[in-house]
Design a protein around this motif. Structure first.
Motif, mmCIF file in Angstrom:
data_model
loop_
_atom_site.group_PDB
_atom_site.id
_atom_site.type_symbol
_atom_site.label_atom_id
_atom_site.label_comp_id
_atom_site.label_asym_id
_atom_site.label_seq_id
_atom_site.Cartn_x
_atom_site.Cartn_y
_atom_site.Cartn_z
ATOM 1 N N GLY A 105 0.811 -1.323 0.064
ATOM 2 C CA GLY A 105 0.012 0.140 0.006
ATOM 3 C C GLY A 105 0.918 1.297 0.070
ATOM 4 N N PHE A 106 1.851 1.290 0.623
ATOM 5 C CA PHE A 106 2.820 2.472 0.565
ATOM 6 C C PHE A 106 3.248 2.613 -0.537
ATOM 7 N N SER A 107 3.820 1.603 -1.271
ATOM 8 C CA SER A 107 4.272 1.938 -2.855
ATOM 9 C C SER A 107 3.158 2.386 -3.653
ATOM 10 N N ALA A 108 1.767 1.796 -3.470
ATOM 11 C CA ALA A 108 0.943 2.325 -4.253
ATOM 12 C C ALA A 108 0.469 3.789 -4.248
ATOM 13 N N ASN A 109 0.356 4.188 -2.877
ATOM 14 C CA ASN A 109 -0.035 5.646 -2.652
ATOM 15 C C ASN A 109 1.277 6.554 -2.848
ATOM 16 N N SER A 110 2.389 6.128 -2.877
ATOM 17 C CA SER A 110 3.662 7.035 -3.200
ATOM 18 C C SER A 110 3.841 7.178 -4.651
ATOM 19 N N ALA A 111 3.513 6.136 -5.410
ATOM 20 C CA ALA A 111 3.706 6.227 -6.803
ATOM 21 C C ALA A 111 2.349 6.629 -7.341
ATOM 22 N N LEU A 112 1.382 6.822 -6.977
ATOM 23 C CA LEU A 112 0.097 7.616 -7.234
ATOM 24 C C LEU A 112 0.626 9.281 -7.325
ATOM 25 N N MET A 113 0.788 9.399 -6.071
ATOM 26 C CA MET A 113 1.149 10.900 -5.632
ATOM 27 C C MET A 113 2.270 11.595 -6.617
ATOM 28 N N LYS A 114 3.295 10.610 -6.735
ATOM 29 C CA LYS A 114 4.474 11.125 -7.255
ATOM 30 C C LYS A 114 4.215 11.421 -8.798
ATOM 31 N N THR A 115 3.472 10.412 -9.417
ATOM 32 C CA THR A 115 3.157 10.144 -10.796
ATOM 33 C C THR A 115 2.064 11.496 -11.317
ATOM 34 N N LEU A 116 1.017 11.501 -10.454
ATOM 35 C CA LEU A 116 -0.210 11.978 -10.655
ATOM 36 C C LEU A 116 -0.038 13.625 -10.770
ATOM 37 N N PHE A 117 0.762 14.067 -9.603
ATOM 38 C CA PHE A 117 0.740 15.587 -9.462
ATOM 39 C C PHE A 117 2.053 16.222 -9.815
ATOM 40 N N THR A 118 2.202 17.405 -10.000
ATOM 41 C CA THR A 118 3.562 18.247 -10.246
ATOM 42 C C THR A 118 3.570 19.382 -9.272
ATOM 43 N N SER A 119 4.345 20.304 -9.552
ATOM 44 C CA SER A 119 4.385 21.643 -8.743
ATOM 45 C C SER A 119 3.432 22.408 -9.247
ATOM 46 N N THR A 120 2.463 22.248 -10.269
ATOM 47 C CA THR A 120 1.631 23.063 -10.642
ATOM 48 C C THR A 120 0.071 22.827 -9.787
ATOM 49 N N ASP A 121 -0.040 21.542 -9.064
ATOM 50 C CA ASP A 121 -1.121 21.183 -8.512
ATOM 51 C C ASP A 121 -1.141 21.659 -7.190
ATOM 52 N N VAL A 122 -2.642 21.790 -6.822
ATOM 53 C CA VAL A 122 -3.000 21.799 -5.330
ATOM 54 C C VAL A 122 -3.617 20.674 -5.059
ATOM 55 N N VAL A 123 -3.117 19.981 -3.807
ATOM 56 C CA VAL A 123 -3.812 18.791 -3.305
ATOM 57 C C VAL A 123 -4.223 18.993 -1.776
ATOM 58 N N ILE A 124 -5.698 18.819 -1.814
ATOM 59 C CA ILE A 124 -6.301 19.105 -0.572
ATOM 60 C C ILE A 124 -6.431 17.669 0.061
ATOM 61 N N ALA A 125 -5.859 17.553 1.378
ATOM 62 C CA ALA A 125 -5.941 16.302 2.142
ATOM 63 C C ALA A 125 -6.463 16.562 3.443
ATOM 64 N N ASP A 126 -6.863 15.392 4.079
ATOM 65 C CA ASP A 126 -7.307 15.326 5.708
ATOM 66 C C ASP A 126 -6.281 15.544 6.329
ATOM 67 N N LYS A 127 -6.206 16.077 7.527
ATOM 68 C CA LYS A 127 -4.976 16.226 8.454
ATOM 69 C C LYS A 127 -4.384 14.977 8.950
ATOM 70 N N LEU A 128 -5.169 13.936 8.791
ATOM 71 C CA LEU A 128 -4.574 12.561 9.222
ATOM 72 C C LEU A 128 -4.361 11.623 8.122
ATOM 73 N N VAL A 129 -4.113 11.949 7.218
ATOM 74 C CA VAL A 129 -3.741 11.160 6.052
ATOM 75 C C VAL A 129 -2.596 10.221 6.310
ATOM 76 N N HIS A 130 -2.342 9.140 5.713
ATOM 77 C CA HIS A 130 -1.454 8.436 5.802
ATOM 78 C C HIS A 130 -0.064 8.910 5.391
ATOM 79 N N ALA A 131 1.232 8.313 6.124
ATOM 80 C CA ALA A 131 2.537 9.110 5.838
ATOM 81 C C ALA A 131 2.893 8.805 4.126
ATOM 82 N N SER A 132 2.467 7.702 3.784
ATOM 83 C CA SER A 132 2.849 7.200 2.455
ATOM 84 C C SER A 132 2.095 8.319 1.363
#
Length: 383
Positions: A105-132
């Protein structure tokens, strides 16, 4: 002359040891009191499938049929019939168009975030989302803004300020055990033309896989599920539209450059899903155990959080006292998680007790009795 890295390692380990925050591996072991059943209340095997005979046989059959190792990355020759079988099963359950598998799960989350987003994006997340999730977003260079935990008004404010973006939440939060308001968050995201990404690690498989409480493509644009919790095995998957999965397959470096999930493990996860579908009594047993633990704890004067899931935190606050209670329980034969900062905020250290479908009423009764005695003996007022 010592190497600078050696000095850094020595100093940091000493500091962590002094503050009670040094993480160390320990072989699973229990106490010596023969009057107490040795039982584990610390893991995420919510339905008790990790040691089941049925899944052991499925792993054996999967290895014989599809092989033990994938031999290569999915884009070379590591993507086979077992992987496709599991992906199709996951799509059938959730309604998503497509799926891709990862080893954790850690690799899935990490890969998703790093691939989907770039410096031009804003990501809104719950305060307690996982470290990955946090690590992946930080690595992507995207701007991370966080709304108050499970607070719809806070999420709405940020979505209004940053429309046409992405909101991320967990379905069941790993440290607090509470559930996100998925339906309300999904409606907010649709209102503000934003995607909803749900990390469904601790929710998937615990409820009816086809029931109204399960996360589906109608609610989440992207859904991450893991196999190491309710399914009792190993691996993870990202579920989304065909276009999103095609983009991730072509661009996610972790997926491109890692050996694929073992075909035997892919078949095992497929078999675990089928086993759960045929065993509706397992979630019912789990829910019964959760209710029993909460009732007994309340009667014993142990203050609980509002969590109604298998994750039952008992907030102690102090790191040292939290460790002392966990170690004392271990001597009596009960293994529970002792969670301290920085995993949780400072002053919010807690015992993380997780129930599973295989715990017996006697085991739960004994745990609560021992816990009540320890909290009283140590004069701990949990908050």
């Amino acid at each position: 002359m010592a190497h600078p890295l050696t000095d850094k390692i020595t100093q940091q380990l000493a500091q962590q040891q002094a503050t009670g925050l040094l993480r160390q591996r320990k072989l699973l072991g229990f106490g010596t009191d023969t009057n107490v059943i040795n039982v584990d209340f610390s893991h995420n095997d919510y339905l008790g499938l990790a040691s089941s005979v049925e899944l052991a046989q499925a792993l054996y059959q999967g290895a014989l049929t599809y092989g033990v190792g994938s031999k290569a990355s999915p884009l070379v020759s590591g993507y086979g019939a077992a992987h496709q079988l599991l992906e199709q099963k996951l799509c059938d359950i959730t309604g998503h168009q497509a799926c891709m598998l990862f080893c954790s799960g850690f690799s899935a989350n990490s890969a998703l975030m790093k691939t989907l987003f770039t410096s031009t994006d804003v990501v809104i997340a719950d305060k307690l989302v996982h470290a990955s999730i946090i690590d992946g977003i930080v690595d992507s260079g995207a701007k991370l803004v966080r709304y108050l935990h499970n607070d719809i008004d806070s999420a709405a404010h940020l979505l209004a300020k940053h429309p046409n973006n992405v909101l991320i939440t967990e379905s069941v939060f790993s440290m607090d055990g509470d559930s996100a308001p998925i339906k309300a968050l999904s409606a907010l995201c649709q209102q503000h033309n934003s995607w909803l990404i749900v990390d469904d690690a601790h929710g998937f498989g615990v409820v009816d896989l086809h029931g109204c409480a399960a996360i589906t493509a109608k609610q989440a644009d992207i859904q991450v599920v893991t196999f190491g919790k309710a399914l009792g095995c190993q691996g993870a998957a990202i579920l989304a539209s065909q276009d999103i999965i095609d983009f991730l397959v072509a661009n996610a470096r972790h997926y491109i450059y890692s050996t694929a999930l073992s075909p035997a493990n892919a078949y095992l996860a497929f078999s675990a899903i089928e086993f759960i579908e045929k065993s509706p009594h397992l979630p019912s047993q789990l829910n019964g155990n959760i209710a029993l633990f909460r009732r007994l704890s309340t009667e014993a004067g142990i203050k609980l959080t509002a969590s109604q899931t298998a994750i039952q935190p008992i907030i102690i606050g102090d790191n040292s006292l939290t460790m002392a209670v966990a170690e004392s329980l271990a001597l009596k034969g009960f293994k529970v998680g002792a969670i301290r900062s920085p995993t949780v905020p400072a002053g919010r250290a807690r015992l993380r007790i997780t129930l599973n479908a295989q715990h017996t009423p006697a085991q739960i009764n004994q745990l609560v009795a021992q816990l009540a005695l320890l909290l009283t003996d140590l004069s701990i007022e949990n908050q």
